[in-house]
Write a protein that holds these residues in place. Structure first.
Motif, PDB file in Angstrom:
ATOM      1  N   UNK A 149      -2.549  10.327   5.539  1.00 50.29           N
ATOM      2  CA  UNK A 149      -4.072   9.937   5.996  1.00 50.29           C
ATOM      3  C   UNK A 149      -4.997  10.887   5.414  1.00 50.29           C
ATOM      4  N   UNK A 150      -4.757  11.686   4.475  1.00 48.18           N
ATOM      5  CA  UNK A 150      -5.833  12.449   3.827  1.00 48.18           C
ATOM      6  C   UNK A 150      -6.483  11.929   2.672  1.00 48.18           C
ATOM      7  N   UNK A 175       0.756  -1.096  -0.103  1.00 49.75           N
ATOM      8  CA  UNK A 175      -0.133   0.170   0.080  1.00 49.75           C
ATOM      9  C   UNK A 175       0.911   1.214   0.085  1.00 49.75           C
ATOM     10  N   UNK A 176       1.990   1.133   0.588  1.00 52.14           N
ATOM     11  CA  UNK A 176       2.932   2.354   0.741  1.00 52.14           C
ATOM     12  C   UNK A 176       3.622   2.705  -0.436  1.00 52.14           C
ATOM     13  N   UNK A 177       3.349   1.665  -1.607  1.00 50.27           N
ATOM     14  CA  UNK A 177       3.913   2.458  -2.996  1.00 50.27           C
ATOM     15  C   UNK A 177       2.940   3.538  -3.387  1.00 50.27           C
ATOM     16  N   UNK A 235      -3.890   0.846   8.788  1.00 48.11           N
ATOM     17  CA  UNK A 235      -2.627   0.112   9.094  1.00 48.11           C
ATOM     18  C   UNK A 235      -1.481   1.227   9.817  1.00 48.11           C
ATOM     19  N   UNK A 236      -1.507   2.359   9.454  1.00 48.51           N
ATOM     20  CA  UNK A 236      -0.682   3.522  10.096  1.00 48.51           C
ATOM     21  C   UNK A 236      -1.190   4.186  11.100  1.00 48.51           C
ATOM     22  N   UNK A 277     -18.412  10.809   7.664  1.00 52.91           N
ATOM     23  CA  UNK A 277     -16.966  11.029   7.912  1.00 52.91           C
ATOM     24  C   UNK A 277     -15.995  10.210   8.142  1.00 52.91           C
ATOM     25  N   UNK A 278     -16.508   9.105   8.766  1.00 57.65           N
ATOM     26  CA  UNK A 278     -15.704   7.804   8.955  1.00 57.65           C
ATOM     27  C   UNK A 278     -15.418   7.091   7.685  1.00 57.65           C
ATOM     28  N   UNK A 279     -15.928   7.619   6.635  1.00 60.90           N
ATOM     29  CA  UNK A 279     -15.497   6.806   5.145  1.00 60.90           C
ATOM     30  C   UNK A 279     -14.027   7.070   4.934  1.00 60.90           C
ATOM     31  N   UNK A 280     -13.376   8.264   5.603  1.00 65.09           N
ATOM     32  CA  UNK A 280     -11.817   8.197   5.160  1.00 65.09           C
ATOM     33  C   UNK A 280     -11.112   6.938   5.480  1.00 65.09           C
TER      34      UNK A 280
END
Lengths: 293, 230, 270
Positions: free
Chosen positions: B67-68, B33-35, B93-94, B82-85
């Motif tokens: 996390x944006x 995911x970090x990619x 994970x982070x 709002x929780x859909x972020x």
């Protein structure tokens, strides 16, 4: 008949009180528009209530021309009957108190035609009044606030109508409002044929509307079951029905649909029945009446 | 007897070994995911909340590390929970330090998945527990369940396609708890058809909401201005 | 002479009040027919019945030889009226008022005609002024213009001099005479003043409590050398028959129920 209608229209057009209604409406709508232009977002936040805590809502977009018009109609249409009564309550009794009714009735025109011409002339006035409301509340609002989706708040929740799906609803809503107002006009006409002064029918019409609305809204089972179905006020809010969009089982709205279409049609039917009954009664009474004024 | 003792000794060893495997698996998913540093995506959002009737909306999704995340209806109006972020796994994970527990295997739609539980080490964190259902072969999360202190429980279900190499789903179903909407008192008279029965208020108070987003295309790592999220 | 109005046994009852009771009379072509009675005698009710404003309880009205209620529109096209005060649309101009009533009478009014009518009543200068700015006399004159705009054969004027000043009353009187003499109109005019009727009418009817007292030529009824004596007896019919045998018979009035004698003043028994 056409001749008589023209004469009645001419008389309504020349009466100062006719323009009073147009002025009041314009002032009222401009006040709402100004208020929403300044505090529209706050108003929307109030409308959305606690929903703002759990949802991201673009309040700016919510305050658009369609929403402003919807708000205006919600506030205004309840009071338009007074303006309708102001003119319709005067058509016969006003002439009786002025003394022109005896001249009119001594002319070679039938009394049925006189009443019908007066009612149709009132219809033209009501139509003009609603067109005026439409222009100011819809056209001006759209020009000032722009166009976007319309969110309608109901007791049971919110629903969103896409902007491309809104305009025709207003068209029909105004049409429905016209029929509802013509019931008010018919009540005023009937009272007007019974009276010899113009204040009486106007006040009586407004009184009847207030009492019937109260009974319609009272949650007393006796009234709900036996009286409410027969009150015209029960059917007068039907214009809102055009803004209740249909949806699938999982809550997805169906473009171009109306949730309670049969209920609206029933309302239209009920209101038309009222009109026919009230106008017929007016004609019957006026034909029998001895003109003593 | 010796054999029994050996087995007894072996249990904690295998347990730790499995926990370690799970941690490695989570790390691998995280790396994948970090990619993605940022993306812009086009999607269709379908909302299913009892008190909300809306059409399927055309939305844009914007993401920027760490996390944006923004779901935006460019033209019309959308109500986005709002929780859909959290549909962005980075946020799961982070989200601070946690210990990873292996909760065995399960099956989702015919795929064998490893179930992993994440326990935050910070006792005051909003997240109490997250459960991930990871496809160990493709290294993607198919499902996650997060229990929070303040925002109830939410669930993610994801299916993958073209963008599986980046761990980005084609379709996300986000389920969450929601409170009922109440119209401010005295605002309006409703128009009713007379047949609808009113549901008692308490029954409607806590309900499940669901948002389904089908994503057509991603533009990955092309840079996104912070201003978008403002 | 043809009868323009023929009223027979006309009655109107409002609840328990007999406003008009068994009234019969005839108006001939060219008559200025005076309708005399006190206030509340039933003049207005009768006139309103002639104009179909009030429905009779009983009796027949025929105008121009046709039944009023079956040929209403046809007849009313030939009738012009002022009913009590000449109330008109206050918020409209004199011209607009005249135009409206011309249309209602079935006319397609031309501006020249309307201006001509206004000129006739001396209001052409005020054609565009609103009626609410008019004096009572001006309103009355406009009322006449309205009544005459469609050139009717029969003109019905209910208390036309009410509220007018002496000059207005004189003008009205002259106008009525002019309409009758120069234009040959048939006119019915009501009043509670004998002096007024005397000056304009050729025939008249006196009404009291809804009943006819007497009808006849004004000149005869008001002959200063004659008196009208009304007798009350136990049996009017029998007395009438007896009187016919005597010299008094020639003085008997052709009345249905009442027993009246017209005789020289000096012959009236003390």
């Amino acid at each position: 008949m056409w001749n008589l209608l023209q004469i009645e229209l001419f008389k309504i057009m020349r009466k100062p009180r006719t323009y009073l209604a147009f002025g009041i409406i314009a002032a009222f709508i401009f006040l709402i528009q100004l208020g929403l232009l300044v505090n529209g977002k706050d108003w929307m936040m109030f409308m959305m209530g606690s929903l703002g805590e759990t949802m991201n809502i673009d309040y700016g977009k919510l305050v658009n021309g369609y929403a402003v018009c919807f708000f205006v109609l919600n506030l205004l249409l309840v009071h338009v009957p007074i303006l309708v009564a102001l003119v319709a309550g005067d058509v016969v009794s006003g002439e009786a108190s002025m003394g022109t009714l005896r001249l009119l009735a001594a002319k070679p025109v039938s009394r049925t035609q006189i009443i019908l011409a007066k009612y149709f002339a009132t219809a033209v006035y009501v139509f003009a009044l609603l067109a005026w409301i439409a222009v100011i509340s819809l056209v001006v609002s759209l020009a000032v606030f722009g166009k976007n989706d319309l969110v309608v708040a109901k007791t049971s929740g919110l629903q969103l109508i896409e902007s491309s799906d809104v305009l025709w609803r207003y068209f029909f809503a105004f049409g429905f409002a016209f029929i509802a107002m013509m019931v008010v006009a018919a009540i005023s006409l009937l009272l007007s044929t019974l009276s010899e002064n113009s204040i009486g029918p106007i006040v009586a019409t407004v009184g009847i509307i207030i009492v019937c609305t109260l009974i319609s809204e009272m949650e007393i089972p006796l009234y709900q079951k036996y009286i409410k179905p027969y009150l015209f006020t029960t059917y007068m809010l039907g214009w809102k029905g055009f803004f209740y969009i249909g949806s699938t089982a999982d809550g997805e709205t169906i473009k171009g649909s109306i949730q309670y279409l049969p209920a609206i049609l029933k309302s239209v039917g009920a209101l038309l029945l009222y009109i026919v009954a009230l106008v017929s009664a007016s004609v019957f009474i006026f034909r029998k009446k001895d003109i003593l004024s | 007897m010796k054999k029994k003792l050996f087995i007894l000794l072996l249990i904690p060893v295998s347990f730790f070994a499995r926990a370690q495997d799970a941690a490695i698996l989570v790390q691998k998913v995280k790396d994948k995911i970090g990619l993605v540093n940022n993306y812009e995506a086009n999607g269709k959002m379908k909302t299913n909340i009892a008190f909300l009737k809306v059409p399927v909306a055309t939305v844009k999704l914007y993401f920027k590390k760490p996390d944006q995340l923004l779901i935006k209806n460019e033209k019309g109006i959308s109500f986005v929970p709002k929780t859909a972020v959290n549909i962005n796994l980075n946020n799961v994970l982070n989200n601070g330090k946690y210990s990873v527990l292996d909760a065995g295997a399960d099956k989702i739609g015919g795929t064998v998945v490893t179930v992993v539980k994440l326990l935050p080490e910070d006792d005051n964190a909003d997240v109490v527990l997250s459960t991930l259902y990871i496809d160990p072969l493709k290294l993607v999360v198919l499902k996650s369940k997060t229990t929070t202190r303040d925002n109830g429980t939410y669930e993610l279900e994801m299916s993958y396609g073209k963008y599986i190499a980046y761990g980005l789903p084609d379709k996300v179903i986000f389920s969450f708890n929601t409170k009922d909407y109440k119209l401010p008192k005295g605002v309006t008279f409703d128009f009713e058809d007379g047949s609808t029965k009113k549901t008692p208020a308490e029954k409607r108070n806590n309900q499940k909401g669901k948002v389904e987003i089908a994503i057509g295309s991603y533009t990955i790592n092309k840079g996104i201005s912070d201003a978008v999220f403002k | 002479m043809a009868a323009i109005i023929q009223v027979s046994n006309l009655s109107k009852q409002f609840k328990d009040i007999h406003a008009v009771d068994d009234l019969s009379f005839t108006v001939e072509k060219g008559d200025v027919y005076g309708f005399l009675g006190q206030n509340g005698a039933g003049k207005s009710t009768s006139i309103r019945m002639l104009l179909t404003l009030i429905k009779p309880t009983a009796g027949q009205i025929s105008i121009f030889g046709k039944d009023l209620f079956t040929h209403r529109r046809e007849i009313l096209k030939q009738v012009g009226a002022i009913i009590e005060k000449p109330d008109l649309y206050k918020y409209l101009s004199a011209y607009d008022n005249l135009s409206i009533f011309a249309k209602l009478s079935g006319l397609v009014p031309k501006r020249t005609l309307l201006m001509d009518r206004l000129k006739m009543v001396g209001l052409e200068e005020r054609a565009n002024s609103k009626v609410k700015t008019f004096s009572q006399g001006m309103k009355q004159r406009l009322g006449i213009a309205v009544a005459l705009v469609h050139d009717p054969q029969l003109i019905i004027l209910d208390e036309p001099t009410n509220g007018l000043d002496p000059q207005g009353i004189a003008d009205m009187r002259n106008l009525i005479l002019q309409l009758s003499r120069d234009m040959g109109k048939t006119i019915v005019v009501s009043s509670h003043l004998l002096s007024e009727i005397e000056l304009i009418a050729n025939r008249m009817l006196i009404i009291h409590k809804g009943r006819k007292i007497i009808e006849g030529k004004v000149a005869e009824l008001l002959d200063p050398s004659k008196s009208l004596v009304q007798l009350e007896t136990n049996n009017n019919t029998a007395t009438r028959e007896k009187l016919k045998q005597t010299a008094w018979g020639a003085m008997l009035q052709p009345d249905e129920q009442l027993l009246r004698l017209r005789m020289n003043k000096e012959d009236v028994p003390g």
